[in-house]
Design a protein around this motif. Structure first.
Motif, short mmCIF file in Angstrom:
data_model
loop_
_atom_site.label_atom_id
_atom_site.label_comp_id
_atom_site.label_asym_id
_atom_site.label_seq_id
_atom_site.Cartn_x
_atom_site.Cartn_y
_atom_site.Cartn_z
N SER A 156 63.33 75.12 52.10
CA SER A 156 64.00 76.17 52.87
C SER A 156 63.81 77.55 52.24
CB SER A 156 65.49 75.87 52.97
OG SER A 156 66.06 75.92 51.68
N GLY A 157 63.66 77.58 50.93
CA GLY A 157 63.59 78.87 50.24
C GLY A 157 64.93 79.58 50.21
N PHE A 158 65.99 78.81 50.39
CA PHE A 158 67.33 79.41 50.41
C PHE A 158 68.30 78.63 49.54
CE2 PHE A 158 66.47 81.40 54.68
CZ PHE A 158 66.73 82.70 54.27
N SER A 159 69.40 79.30 49.17
CA SER A 159 70.45 78.62 48.43
C SER A 159 71.29 77.79 49.40
CB SER A 159 71.31 79.64 47.72
OG SER A 159 71.87 80.51 48.68
N SER A 160 72.25 77.09 48.80
CA SER A 160 72.96 76.02 49.52
C SER A 160 73.23 76.14 51.03
CB SER A 160 74.25 75.72 48.77
OG SER A 160 74.43 74.34 48.78
N VAL A 161 74.14 77.00 51.46
CA VAL A 161 74.52 77.01 52.88
C VAL A 161 73.33 77.39 53.77
CG1 VAL A 161 75.95 78.19 54.60
CG2 VAL A 161 76.94 77.47 52.42
N ALA A 162 72.64 78.48 53.40
CA ALA A 162 71.50 78.95 54.22
C ALA A 162 70.39 77.91 54.26
CB ALA A 162 70.98 80.27 53.66
N ALA A 163 70.26 77.11 53.18
CA ALA A 163 69.22 76.07 53.16
C ALA A 163 69.47 75.06 54.28
CB ALA A 163 69.23 75.36 51.81
N PHE A 164 70.72 74.62 54.43
CA PHE A 164 71.03 73.65 55.48
C PHE A 164 70.87 74.28 56.86
CE2 PHE A 164 73.07 71.69 51.81
CZ PHE A 164 72.73 70.35 51.98
N LYS A 165 71.26 75.56 56.97
CA LYS A 165 71.13 76.24 58.27
C LYS A 165 69.66 76.38 58.65
CE LYS A 165 75.37 78.78 58.85
NZ LYS A 165 76.09 80.04 58.72
N THR A 166 68.82 76.59 57.64
CA THR A 166 67.40 76.78 57.91
C THR A 166 66.73 75.47 58.31
OG1 THR A 166 67.40 78.48 56.23
CG2 THR A 166 65.26 77.67 56.89
N LEU A 167 67.09 74.40 57.61
CA LEU A 167 66.44 73.12 57.89
C LEU A 167 67.05 72.40 59.09
CD1 LEU A 167 66.00 71.77 54.24
CD2 LEU A 167 64.29 72.87 55.67
N ALA A 168 68.29 72.74 59.43
CA ALA A 168 68.94 72.07 60.56
C ALA A 168 69.68 73.11 61.41
CB ALA A 168 69.91 71.01 60.06
N PRO A 169 68.92 74.01 62.07
CA PRO A 169 69.58 75.08 62.83
C PRO A 169 70.43 74.50 63.95
CG PRO A 169 67.18 75.09 63.18
CD PRO A 169 67.46 74.04 62.17
N PRO A 211 63.34 85.51 55.84
CA PRO A 211 62.94 86.92 55.82
C PRO A 211 62.87 87.47 54.40
CG PRO A 211 65.22 86.69 56.58
CD PRO A 211 64.69 85.31 56.40
N ASN A 212 63.54 86.78 53.48
CA ASN A 212 63.52 87.27 52.09
C ASN A 212 62.34 86.75 51.30
OD1 ASN A 212 65.95 88.56 52.30
ND2 ASN A 212 67.12 86.72 51.81
N GLU A 213 61.56 85.86 51.95
CA GLU A 213 60.54 85.13 51.19
C GLU A 213 59.71 86.05 50.29
OE1 GLU A 213 58.83 82.36 49.35
OE2 GLU A 213 60.33 81.80 50.81
N LYS A 214 59.32 87.21 50.86
CA LYS A 214 58.45 88.08 50.07
C LYS A 214 59.20 88.69 48.90
CE LYS A 214 54.93 89.12 53.45
NZ LYS A 214 55.65 88.61 54.65
N LYS A 215 60.49 89.00 49.18
CA LYS A 215 61.27 89.68 48.15
C LYS A 215 61.85 88.69 47.14
CE LYS A 215 63.84 91.85 51.14
NZ LYS A 215 65.18 92.15 51.48
N ARG A 216 62.00 87.44 47.57
CA ARG A 216 62.73 86.49 46.74
C ARG A 216 62.05 86.30 45.39
NH1 ARG A 216 66.75 83.53 48.44
NH2 ARG A 216 67.51 81.76 47.24
N GLU A 217 62.89 86.32 44.37
CA GLU A 217 62.35 86.12 43.02
C GLU A 217 61.91 84.68 42.85
OE1 GLU A 217 63.97 87.82 39.15
OE2 GLU A 217 65.67 87.74 40.51
N HIS A 218 60.96 84.45 41.96
CA HIS A 218 60.57 83.09 41.64
C HIS A 218 60.58 82.89 40.13
CE1 HIS A 218 58.68 83.15 45.75
NE2 HIS A 218 59.36 82.02 45.74
N PHE A 219 60.87 81.66 39.71
CA PHE A 219 60.72 81.36 38.29
C PHE A 219 59.27 81.63 37.93
CE2 PHE A 219 64.47 78.58 39.05
CZ PHE A 219 65.26 79.01 37.99
N ALA A 220 59.05 82.27 36.77
CA ALA A 220 57.69 82.66 36.44
C ALA A 220 56.86 81.48 35.93
CB ALA A 220 57.72 83.77 35.38
N SER A 221 57.51 80.52 35.28
CA SER A 221 56.73 79.42 34.72
C SER A 221 57.45 78.09 34.91
CB SER A 221 56.52 79.64 33.22
OG SER A 221 57.75 79.45 32.54
N GLN A 222 56.67 77.02 34.85
CA GLN A 222 57.26 75.68 34.97
C GLN A 222 58.20 75.42 33.79
OE1 GLN A 222 55.51 72.99 37.17
NE2 GLN A 222 56.82 71.32 36.55
#
Ligand code: PFF
Length: 450
Positions: free
Chosen positions: A74-87, A5-16
């Motif tokens: 997942s677009g998430f940090s550690s714990v939420a990443a695992f929850k997202t990929l393996a609900p 749900p944060n995808e739109k709001k989530r910040e991204h690194f601006a450059s490689q």
């Protein structure tokens, strides 16, 4: 897969460039400067280097790729990443282990970062005092009030950078600090190699001596690969969660491993010739940085300047690693508990202070207080580096093999890649399925049987 749900709001690194600098900033730490060159020296120099590079390619790279793909997919940090990929599973516990490990490290890493900061100032203002008796100076510094102030300053600096956000804090500062570190390193290198007698240091580091190679060397190389690339702590997962889909992860991975290894090598070349040219014994860790080197610098003209530069280099290395560490629990509290960045930072700071004060005291009034035979500082360090990191690393590989899927991970790795058929992609499947699990089990067994 749960939508982010944060995808739109989530910040991204601006450059490689910025994201590579942030990840390299994490990987290049105190270990590159005082650990890598020493273990290379005692394990047969150039011969060990070859083993290390093989370990990086066959174990470091696959684990790094798996962490990058878990984070970005997942677009998430550690714990939420695992929850997202393996609900609906327990895999999130791997993330919890990583958040726990990084929080423990945050509470003692500022102590050492603080020493480096303190030594920049001591070199500039109190040089004759430092050089009169380097061992006594270090003992006094690390057990006194200055160590507190310095640790708090290091934590505060890194916290302020992280509070600035991913793009205007972490990315901006890493893009500034890492090139600065490169310039300082080159200046120290030029000085070191131009000292008469520097050749002995070069041969300590590079001359292949196969008689010193053994099983132990392979284990040393494996353990250092893992530590040096900041794996098993959720750092790369968290950073990758701020990467856009068009980022070339193959290019990012190659840049991270190349720069991390290069800085370690150049740091070795900047240190050991100095140590040998001036007739000192190489040592490992704290002794080398805070006692042997100041004594060696004292013997060269404008030694205070080179000492200040060296400790500034160490401080930058430690600061950018600390930033990446802080981001792990902070992003966890943001993603999983819905806290604002400021509130999350406050919670992390409070925990780090409560656990960190006894870590500073471990070098002073609490030096004789032990827990399971360790001082508080060593207990945190051992628990995080020897137990939690390798365990989380091993379980992370199991997650890729048994849940996320090697092919799914590879597909994510190649999303955005300019060259689909690249070397890393070819190594990835066999290495993550067969080599990395065996290697990680060896690291675990070895460290646990110590
Ligand atoms: N990768 C860093 C180094 O080689 O020094 C060490 C490190 C950084 C360890 C960040 C732990 C950490 F969380």
């Amino acid at each position: 897969m749960r939508e982010n749900p944060n995808e739109k709001k989530r910040e991204h690194f601006a450059s490689q460039f910025g994201l590579v600098m942030a990840a390299v900033g994490s990987a290049v730490g105190l270990g590159n400067v005082w650990r890598f060159s020493y273990i290379t020296g005692i394990n047969g120099g150039g011969a060990f280097l070859v083993i290390y590079i093989v370990c990086v390619l066959l174990v470091g790279v696959p684990v790094l790729i798996s962490e990058l793909t878990i984070g970005r997919k997942s677009g998430f940090s550690s714990v939420a990443a695992f929850k997202t990929l393996a609900p609906g599973s327990f895999w999130w516990l791997v993330g919890a282990l990583e958040v726990f490990a990084s929080t423990l490290i945050i509470s003692y890493y500022p102590v050492v970062a603080g020493w480096t900061l303190g030594y920049v100032l001591e070199s500039l203002t109190d040089w004759s005092f430092v050089t009169a008796d380097p061992a006594a100076t270090f003992a006094a510094f690390s057990s006194g009030w200055k160590a507190f102030v310095a640790a708090a300053a290091a934590l505060l600096c890194s916290m302020l950078i992280v509070l600035g956000g991913v793009t205007s804090g972490i990315e901006k500062w890493s893009s500034l600090l890492m090139p600065a570190l490169g310039v300082i390193l080159l200046a120290l290198l030029a000085r070191s190699l131009s000292l008469p007698g520097a050749f002995e240091g070069l041969s300590f580091l590079l001359q292949p001596d196969f008689s010193k190679l053994g099983v132990r060397s392979v284990l040393d190389a494996l353990g250092h690969t893992f530590y040096s690339l900041s794996l098993g702590m959720g750092i790369m997962i968290t950073y990758a969660s701020y990467m856009k889909k068009d980022v070339d992860l193959a290019l990012a991975a190659v840049s991270i491993i190349t720069l991390d290894t290069l800085v370690a090598l150049l740091a070795g070349l900047a240190i050991f010739p100095t140590v040998f040219a001036l007739g000192f014994d190489p040592a490992q860790g704290v002794g080398l940085a805070f006692v042997t080197l100041p004594a060696a610098f004292a013997k060269i003209p404008a030694g205070w300047l080179f000492s200040a530069l060296f400790f500034l280099l160490l401080f930058i290395a430690a600061l950018t690693s600390l930033i990446s560490l802080l981001q792990v629990p902070i992003a966890f509290l943001e993603d999983s508990a819905g806290l604002s960045r400021t509130k999350a930072a406050l919670v992390v700071c409070t925990v780090a202070t409560v656990l960190g004060v006894p870590a500073v005291l471990s070098f002073g009034p609490m030096a004789d207080v032990t827990f399971l035979g360790y001082t508080w500082f060593n207990l945190l360090d051992t628990l995080a580096n020897v137990v939690l990191m390798p365990l989380a690393g091993f379980l992370g590989i199991m997650f890729i093999i048994f849940r996320f899927g090697v092919d799914a991970s590879l597909a994510e790795f190649l999303t955005g890649a300019k060259k689909q058929d690249n070397l890393l992609a070819r190594i990835y499947s066999p290495a993550i399925r067969w080599i990395a699990p065996v290697a990680m089990s060896l690291i675990l067994l070895h460290t646990l049987s110590r």
